[in-house]
Structure formats: C-alpha cells, structure tokens
Scaffold this motif. Structure first.
Motif, PDB file in Angstrom:
ATOM      1  N   ASP A 166       0.808  -1.149   0.377  1.00  0.00           N
ATOM      2  CA  ASP A 166       0.066  -0.012  -0.001  1.00  0.00           C
ATOM      3  C   ASP A 166       1.042   1.336   0.067  1.00  0.00           C
ATOM      4  N   THR A 167       0.613   2.100  -0.841  1.00  0.00           N
ATOM      5  CA  THR A 167       1.034   3.616  -1.051  1.00  0.00           C
ATOM      6  C   THR A 167       2.399   3.449  -1.857  1.00  0.00           C
ATOM      7  N   ASP A 199       9.548   2.675   6.153  1.00  0.00           N
ATOM      8  CA  ASP A 199       9.801   4.123   6.554  1.00  0.00           C
ATOM      9  C   ASP A 199       8.791   5.036   5.750  1.00  0.00           C
ATOM     10  N   GLU A 200       9.205   4.801   4.455  1.00  0.00           N
ATOM     11  CA  GLU A 200       8.474   5.755   3.385  1.00  0.00           C
ATOM     12  C   GLU A 200       7.169   5.600   3.314  1.00  0.00           C
ATOM     13  N   GLN A 201       6.674   4.239   3.447  1.00  0.00           N
ATOM     14  CA  GLN A 201       5.216   3.897   3.553  1.00  0.00           C
ATOM     15  C   GLN A 201       4.653   4.658   4.716  1.00  0.00           C
ATOM     16  N   LYS A 202       5.285   4.624   5.847  1.00  0.00           N
ATOM     17  CA  LYS A 202       4.891   5.478   6.939  1.00  0.00           C
ATOM     18  C   LYS A 202       4.651   6.984   6.753  1.00  0.00           C
ATOM     19  N   ASN A 203       5.582   7.596   6.146  1.00  0.00           N
ATOM     20  CA  ASN A 203       5.486   8.867   5.653  1.00  0.00           C
ATOM     21  C   ASN A 203       4.359   9.087   4.726  1.00  0.00           C
ATOM     22  N   ARG A 204       4.313   8.208   3.858  1.00  0.00           N
ATOM     23  CA  ARG A 204       2.957   8.481   2.822  1.00  0.00           C
ATOM     24  C   ARG A 204       1.681   8.219   3.690  1.00  0.00           C
ATOM     25  N   LEU A 205       1.466   7.347   4.526  1.00  0.00           N
ATOM     26  CA  LEU A 205       0.430   7.308   5.266  1.00  0.00           C
ATOM     27  C   LEU A 205       0.111   8.472   6.106  1.00  0.00           C
ATOM     28  N   LEU A 206       1.059   9.009   6.555  1.00  0.00           N
ATOM     29  CA  LEU A 206       0.806  10.073   7.493  1.00  0.00           C
ATOM     30  C   LEU A 206       0.348  11.266   6.388  1.00  0.00           C
ATOM     31  N   ARG A 207       0.902  11.548   5.325  1.00  0.00           N
ATOM     32  CA  ARG A 207       0.436  12.602   4.553  1.00  0.00           C
ATOM     33  C   ARG A 207      -0.920  12.416   4.109  1.00  0.00           C
ATOM     34  N   ASP A 257      -5.403  -0.409   6.407  1.00  0.00           N
ATOM     35  CA  ASP A 257      -4.080   0.068   6.041  1.00  0.00           C
ATOM     36  C   ASP A 257      -3.128  -0.271   7.220  1.00  0.00           C
ATOM     37  N   LEU A 258      -3.321   0.069   8.448  1.00  0.00           N
ATOM     38  CA  LEU A 258      -2.475   0.080   9.435  1.00  0.00           C
ATOM     39  C   LEU A 258      -2.333  -1.528   9.919  1.00  0.00           C
ATOM     40  N   ASP A 259      -3.482  -2.229   9.746  1.00  0.00           N
ATOM     41  CA  ASP A 259      -3.585  -3.663  10.193  1.00  0.00           C
ATOM     42  C   ASP A 259      -2.558  -4.355   9.221  1.00  0.00           C
ATOM     43  N   GLU A 260      -2.635  -4.158   7.926  1.00  0.00           N
ATOM     44  CA  GLU A 260      -1.701  -4.742   6.974  1.00  0.00           C
ATOM     45  C   GLU A 260      -0.389  -4.316   7.009  1.00  0.00           C
ATOM     46  N   ARG A 261      -0.282  -3.250   7.583  1.00  0.00           N
ATOM     47  CA  ARG A 261       1.398  -2.524   7.864  1.00  0.00           C
ATOM     48  C   ARG A 261       1.745  -3.598   8.949  1.00  0.00           C
ATOM     49  N   MET A 262       0.840  -3.855   9.934  1.00  0.00           N
ATOM     50  CA  MET A 262       1.738  -4.727  10.915  1.00  0.00           C
ATOM     51  C   MET A 262       2.119  -6.226  10.417  1.00  0.00           C
ATOM     52  N   LEU A 263       1.663  -6.351   9.336  1.00  0.00           N
ATOM     53  CA  LEU A 263       1.998  -7.874   8.642  1.00  0.00           C
ATOM     54  C   LEU A 263       3.241  -7.607   7.851  1.00  0.00           C
ATOM     55  N   TRP A 264       3.814  -6.460   7.870  1.00  0.00           N
ATOM     56  CA  TRP A 264       4.851  -6.107   6.679  1.00  0.00           C
ATOM     57  C   TRP A 264       5.932  -7.236   6.374  1.00  0.00           C
ATOM     58  N   ASP A 265       6.413  -7.751   7.666  1.00  0.00           N
ATOM     59  CA  ASP A 265       7.440  -8.740   7.314  1.00  0.00           C
ATOM     60  C   ASP A 265       6.934 -10.114   6.783  1.00  0.00           C
ATOM     61  N   ASP A 297      10.777   4.706  -3.763  1.00  0.00           N
ATOM     62  CA  ASP A 297      10.589   5.406  -2.495  1.00  0.00           C
ATOM     63  C   ASP A 297      10.646   6.862  -3.052  1.00  0.00           C
ATOM     64  N   ASP A 298      11.111   7.189  -4.259  1.00  0.00           N
ATOM     65  CA  ASP A 298      10.965   8.256  -5.085  1.00  0.00           C
ATOM     66  C   ASP A 298      10.021   8.162  -6.174  1.00  0.00           C
TER      67      ASP A 298
END
Length: 292
Positions: free
Chosen positions: A67-68, A189-197, A212-220, A246-247
């Motif tokens: 995501d993002t 880290d970049e996904q975190k920044n984009r979700l915050l935006r 999106d946050l639930d799925e982020r918890m399963l990142w690994d 990232d860019d």
C-alpha cells in the motif's frame, strides 16, 4: 542524468528482498527526471501506435507493491501520452460473487489485452499468492473441492498455484503477449511517511483506511511472500523487475524506460505496408482527392 541499464533491475536469479534497493540515485533533480519521463513516454506511445497497426503483439504490464507504493500515479504519468484506444487498465479488488464461481485466474484471463493493445493490471493474479498467503482464510471463499479448511492449505497447495501461474504466463507469452512484472519496492519508513501525508491532508483522507494499518503490522510476512513469489516466477518470458519506489518520479521513469528499451528490441514490430496494388495507385488516389 545517469544512464540506466534495465538489466540492473531485472530479477534473473534468486534474490533476498532485504537486499533489493528501495531508492536509486539518477544524479538528477526532480525536474530533470520528469522531463526524461515525458520524452520516453512519448517514444513509448509511438511504439504503441505501431503495435496497434501491426496487431501481432499485446503487452501485459503487471504492477504489484505494498500500500502507498505509487501504483495509481505511476499508471497516470507513464501512459498520459497514449492514445486511449490502445490501452486498457484493470484494478483488481476483492473478487465478486461471479468471479468466485470461477477459478482464481479466470477474471485475469478475460481481462487480457487484445493484440495491438497495452493491458495494465493494477494488482494482479499475484494477489492469489500474496494476500491469500498472508490471510489463508480468504481461500475459503473460493470454495475449492480439495480445500475444506485452512489446515488443507499446505506447501503443496502453494507449489501447485505457482505452477499454474507460471503456466498461465507461459501460455500467453507463447501466443503473442509480452509480459512485464514490476514490483514497486517501497521501504517501511517511506510507507509510514505516505500514510501520514494521507492523514494530514483532508483531500487525501479518502485514500486512507484503518485496514492499511492492520496490513502494515504484517509487513514482514508480506515481504517474505513477495520474495518467494518473485523467486518462483521470474522467468525469461515473464520477468520481474524490482523498481526502487521511495522516489515516485524515479520509479515512473524506470518503468517507462524498461518498457521502451525492451520493446525496441522487437525488430518485427513495424507498421504494415499497403498491398502492392494500392501502393502502386497512391498517386492516383492523391490526384483524385486534389481534383475534387
């Protein structure tokens, strides 16, 4: 601006996803990268026009990423120069009731581009070895004869599914579809920044979901599944490309450049010639129009 070798991004051997870059420096600023993208996008559109007239090949572009990762905006920017008649984009969401009445590849097969066209799969048949592998309970909705519970989803099941995907891609490649598979590789880290935006900009709130946050918890777990899928299915006829994402401007340029440089190697993609009789009469046709 640094020249790129598209083979540097192609997955041609086993990879460790932790070692795949999420950022690449092209020694250029944003405006330079965007200018380079506009140039290659126009050149790519010219190739597509020729392919449309030629009618012998189709192009299937598969885009996967967390995501993002920038899938939607990449499609918008890379293909903005295209004639709309030559391109089809499909965004695969949760399967519908009708789609679940068929095998998991059915909805992708009927969406394949015709010869002469570009087809874009925004999320793809690989969701069936990514999301379903992270959430095997989703497989229960498919109502398969040999899967009655999550306990039936064994390694043998995944081996079979990867084999089916490889066979699907080999079949369409053998019949004139040029397959590209892009993994938009974004860092956590970049996904975190984009979700915050998305949360900080009211006009972007519609893009955000608590899921999106639930799925982020399963990142690994997702990263492990992506690594396995890429390693099992990157083939000469349907290669994966790791796109450092990232860019966003850089990612868009890389995708466009890979498409263009690869398609330019097809020396048999050319505009068809008029039949000999019609070609011989071009002067007469012109004179007929000029004398109206």
């Amino acid at each position: 601006m640094q020249k790129i070798n598209i083979n540097d991004f192609k997955v041609s051997s086993q990879v460790d996803i932790k070692n795949l870059p999420t950022f690449v420096d092209l020694n250029a600023d944003k405006k330079q990268v965007e200018k380079a993208l506009r140039t290659v996008s126009k050149d790519l559109a010219d190739i597509q026009n020729t392919m449309y007239a030629h009618g012998k090949y189709a192009v299937l572009m598969c885009i996967q990423g967390m995501d993002t990762a920038g899938k939607d905006s990449l499609i918008r920017e890379v293909f903005k120069e295209f004639n709309v008649r030559g391109i089809e984009a499909h965004s695969f969401k949760k399967p519908t009731d009708i789609e679940l009445k068929h095998d998991y590849l059915w909805r992708h097969y009927i969406a394949l581009p015709a010869r002469g066209k570009f087809g874009i799969f925004n999320r793809t048949h690989y969701e069936n070895v990514l999301v379903t592998r992270v959430h095997p309970n989703y497989l229960m909705y498919e109502n398969m004869p040999d899967i009655n519970s999550v306990d039936d989803v064994t390694e043998k099941f995944w081996e079979r599914r990867f084999e089916e995907i490889n066979n699907f891609e080999k079949h369409i490649a053998d019949n004139g579809t040029i397959v590209f598979k892009f993994f938009l590789n974004i860092s956590k880290d970049e996904q975190k920044n984009r979700l915050l935006r998305r949360l900080n900009k009211p006009n972007k709130h519609w893009k955000f979901s608590p899921d999106d946050l639930d799925e982020r918890m399963l990142w690994d777990k997702y990263q492990t599944c992506y690594e396995d899928a890429i390693n099992r299915t990157s083939k000469p006829h349907a290669p994966w490309f790791n796109i450092p994402a990232d860019d966003k401007p850089t990612a868009r340029y890389l995708v466009a450049k890979i498409l263009y440089d690869t398609l330019k190697t097809y020396s048999d993609i050319k505009e068809p010639e008029l039949p000999a009789k019609e070609k011989a009469n071009i002067g007469m046709y012109k004179q007929q129009l000029e004398n109206e």
